[in-house]
Design a protein around this motif. Structure first.
Motif, PDB file in Angstrom:
ATOM      1  N   LEU A  39       0.812  -1.214   0.000  1.00  9.14           N
ATOM      2  CA  LEU A  39       0.000   0.000   0.000  1.00  9.14           C
ATOM      3  C   LEU A  39       0.848   1.267   0.000  1.00  9.14           C
ATOM      4  O   LEU A  39       2.051   1.230   0.238  1.00  9.14           O
ATOM      5  N   ALA A  40       0.185   2.368  -0.241  1.00  5.30           N
ATOM      6  CA  ALA A  40       0.809   3.684  -0.381  1.00  5.30           C
ATOM      7  C   ALA A  40       1.666   4.042   0.824  1.00  5.30           C
ATOM      8  O   ALA A  40       1.293   3.782   1.971  1.00  5.30           O
ATOM      9  N   GLY A  41       2.820   4.641   0.536  1.00  7.57           N
ATOM     10  CA  GLY A  41       3.688   5.162   1.580  1.00  7.57           C
ATOM     11  C   GLY A  41       4.595   4.150   2.247  1.00  7.57           C
ATOM     12  O   GLY A  41       5.340   4.492   3.157  1.00  7.57           O
ATOM     13  N   VAL A  42       4.581   2.908   1.802  1.00  2.00           N
ATOM     14  CA  VAL A  42       5.351   1.842   2.445  1.00  2.00           C
ATOM     15  C   VAL A  42       6.791   1.813   1.920  1.00  2.00           C
ATOM     16  O   VAL A  42       7.036   1.988   0.735  1.00  2.00           O
ATOM     17  N   ALA A  65      14.475  -7.854   2.849  1.00  2.42           N
ATOM     18  CA  ALA A  65      13.224  -8.280   3.476  1.00  2.42           C
ATOM     19  C   ALA A  65      12.494  -9.266   2.574  1.00  2.42           C
ATOM     20  O   ALA A  65      12.752  -9.348   1.367  1.00  2.42           O
ATOM     21  N   ILE A  66      11.576 -10.015   3.184  1.00  2.00           N
ATOM     22  CA  ILE A  66      10.727 -10.954   2.456  1.00  2.00           C
ATOM     23  C   ILE A  66       9.283 -10.650   2.822  1.00  2.00           C
ATOM     24  O   ILE A  66       8.951 -10.515   4.006  1.00  2.00           O
ATOM     25  N   VAL A  67       8.431 -10.561   1.797  1.00  2.00           N
ATOM     26  CA  VAL A  67       6.996 -10.384   1.989  1.00  2.00           C
ATOM     27  C   VAL A  67       6.338 -11.665   1.504  1.00  2.00           C
ATOM     28  O   VAL A  67       6.477 -12.033   0.334  1.00  2.00           O
ATOM     29  N   GLY A  68       5.649 -12.363   2.404  1.00  4.03           N
ATOM     30  CA  GLY A  68       5.025 -13.632   2.063  1.00  4.03           C
ATOM     31  C   GLY A  68       3.909 -13.487   1.050  1.00  4.03           C
ATOM     32  O   GLY A  68       3.265 -12.436   0.949  1.00  4.03           O
ATOM     33  N   ALA A  69       3.664 -14.561   0.320  1.00  2.61           N
ATOM     34  CA  ALA A  69       2.598 -14.579  -0.680  1.00  2.61           C
ATOM     35  C   ALA A  69       1.275 -14.198  -0.036  1.00  2.61           C
ATOM     36  O   ALA A  69       0.949 -14.654   1.060  1.00  2.61           O
ATOM     37  N   ARG A  79       2.342  -1.102   6.431  1.00  2.00           N
ATOM     38  CA  ARG A  79       3.357  -0.243   7.060  1.00  2.00           C
ATOM     39  C   ARG A  79       4.748  -0.724   6.695  1.00  2.00           C
ATOM     40  O   ARG A  79       4.925  -1.810   6.157  1.00  2.00           O
ATOM     41  N   ASP A  80       5.731   0.097   7.018  1.00  2.00           N
ATOM     42  CA  ASP A  80       7.115  -0.192   6.646  1.00  2.00           C
ATOM     43  C   ASP A  80       7.587  -1.550   7.167  1.00  2.00           C
ATOM     44  O   ASP A  80       7.178  -1.998   8.244  1.00  2.00           O
ATOM     45  N   VAL A  81       8.468  -2.177   6.384  1.00  2.00           N
ATOM     46  CA  VAL A  81       9.079  -3.455   6.744  1.00  2.00           C
ATOM     47  C   VAL A  81      10.577  -3.200   6.898  1.00  2.00           C
ATOM     48  O   VAL A  81      11.234  -2.783   5.938  1.00  2.00           O
ATOM     49  N   PRO A  82      11.135  -3.463   8.093  1.00  2.00           N
ATOM     50  CA  PRO A  82      12.576  -3.236   8.280  1.00  2.00           C
ATOM     51  C   PRO A  82      13.426  -4.187   7.435  1.00  2.00           C
ATOM     52  O   PRO A  82      12.975  -5.270   7.030  1.00  2.00           O
ATOM     53  N   GLY A 122      15.753  -7.034   6.255  1.00  2.00           N
ATOM     54  CA  GLY A 122      15.997  -8.394   6.708  1.00  2.00           C
ATOM     55  C   GLY A 122      14.832  -9.074   7.397  1.00  2.00           C
ATOM     56  O   GLY A 122      14.957 -10.219   7.833  1.00  2.00           O
ATOM     57  N   VAL A 123      13.691  -8.435   7.501  1.00  2.00           N
ATOM     58  CA  VAL A 123      12.537  -8.996   8.210  1.00  2.00           C
ATOM     59  C   VAL A 123      11.607  -9.683   7.217  1.00  2.00           C
ATOM     60  O   VAL A 123      11.437  -9.224   6.091  1.00  2.00           O
ATOM     61  N   THR A 124      10.984 -10.800   7.645  1.00  2.00           N
ATOM     62  CA  THR A 124       9.964 -11.479   6.858  1.00  2.00           C
ATOM     63  C   THR A 124       8.604 -11.158   7.441  1.00  2.00           C
ATOM     64  O   THR A 124       8.394 -11.308   8.645  1.00  2.00           O
ATOM     65  N   VAL A 125       7.671 -10.696   6.570  1.00  2.00           N
ATOM     66  CA  VAL A 125       6.312 -10.406   7.010  1.00  2.00           C
ATOM     67  C   VAL A 125       5.328 -11.266   6.229  1.00  2.00           C
ATOM     68  O   VAL A 125       5.556 -11.605   5.064  1.00  2.00           O
ATOM     69  N   VAL A 126       4.230 -11.627   6.900  1.00  2.00           N
ATOM     70  CA  VAL A 126       3.174 -12.428   6.293  1.00  2.00           C
ATOM     71  C   VAL A 126       1.831 -11.955   6.824  1.00  2.00           C
ATOM     72  O   VAL A 126       1.757 -11.312   7.873  1.00  2.00           O
TER      73      VAL A 126
END
Length: 185
Positions: free
Chosen positions: A147-150, A156-160, A166-169, A171-175
Motif C-alpha cells: 500500500l501507499a507510503g510503504v 526483506a521478504i513479503v510472504g505470498a 506499514r514499513d518493513v525493516p 531483513g525482516v519477513t512479514v506475512v
C-alpha cells in the motif's frame, strides 16, 4: 499561479485524478503496456521498448514479464536485475523505486494512491499519492499487496498474499493481512 493536478500529485498534495492531463498520461501508459503485453516474447526481450522508455529508470538486467499494468509508468524506477513476474500491477501515482536484485512474484500489486475518506470528495476524484520504496534484494511473494507510503528494507521478504500496510525493516519477513513479522525461531 495555481498548481496543475499533475503538480499537486507530484508534490504529495490532494489532487483530482479526473483531470484531462492525467488522463492523457494514463492513456500513454496504457499504450506502452499494450505494446509490452502483446509483443512476441522473442521480440520483447526484457521489456517492450515503449515500456522501458516510459519508466523513470530501467536497470541493467531488469525484466518485466507480461502481462503487466501500470498507471503512469514515469514514476517507476527499476534497479539492476529486478524481476517482475506475470500479472503485476503498479499504480504509480507517486514514485515507486525497486532496488537492485529484488523480485516480485506473480500478481503483486503496488498502490500509491489513497482515495479521500469523505464520500463526496472521493466521488469527485480527490486522492493523494504516497511513494513506495522497495530496497535491494527484496523478495515479494505472489499476490502480495503493497500500500501507499510503504518502505520495504533491503533483504526483506513479503510472504505470498500479504497485505503490507506499514514499513518493513531490512531483513525482516512479514506475512498475513495486515502483514506482520514472523516470530524469530
Amino acid at each position: 499561479m495555481t498548481a496543475s493536478e499533475r503538480e499537486k500529485m507530484a508534490a504529495g498534495l490532494w489532487y483530482n485524478c479526473i483531470d484531462p492531463e492525467l488522463d492523457r498520461l494514463r492513456i500513454r501508459a496504457r499504450e506502452a503496456v499494450h505494446s509490452h503485453n502483446t509483443m512476441p516474447p522473442a521480440q520483447r526481450g526484457s521489456a517492450a521498448p515503449e515500456l522501458v522508455q516510459l519508466f523513470a529508470g530501467f536497470g541493467d538486467g531488469a525484466f518485466v514479464e507480461a502481462p503487466f499494468h501500470c498507471g503512469y509508468g514515469f514514476n517507476i524506477t527499476l534497479g539492476e536485475r529486478v524481476y517482475i513476474n506475470a500479472g503485476c500491477v503498479i499504480l504509480d501515482s507517486a514514485p515507486v523505486v525497486i532496488g537492485d536484485g529484488s523480485m516480485l512474484g506473480p500478481a503483486v500489486q503496488i498502490y500509491c494512491a489513497e482515495h479521500h475518506k469523505d464520500t463526496a470528495q472521493r466521488a469527485a476524484g480527490i486522492e493523494i499519492a504516497r511513494p513506495v520504496t522497495i530496497g535491494k534484494d527484496v523478495w515479494i511473494g505472489g499476490a502480495a499487496v503493497i500500500l501507499a507510503g510503504v518502505t520495504i528494507g533491503d533483504g526483506a521478504i513479503v510472504g505470498a498474499g500479504a497485505v503490507v500496510t506499514r514499513d518493513v525493516p531490512a531483513g525482516v519477513t512479514v506475512v498475513g493481512n495486515p502483514a506482520k513479522p514472523l516470530p524469530c525461531p
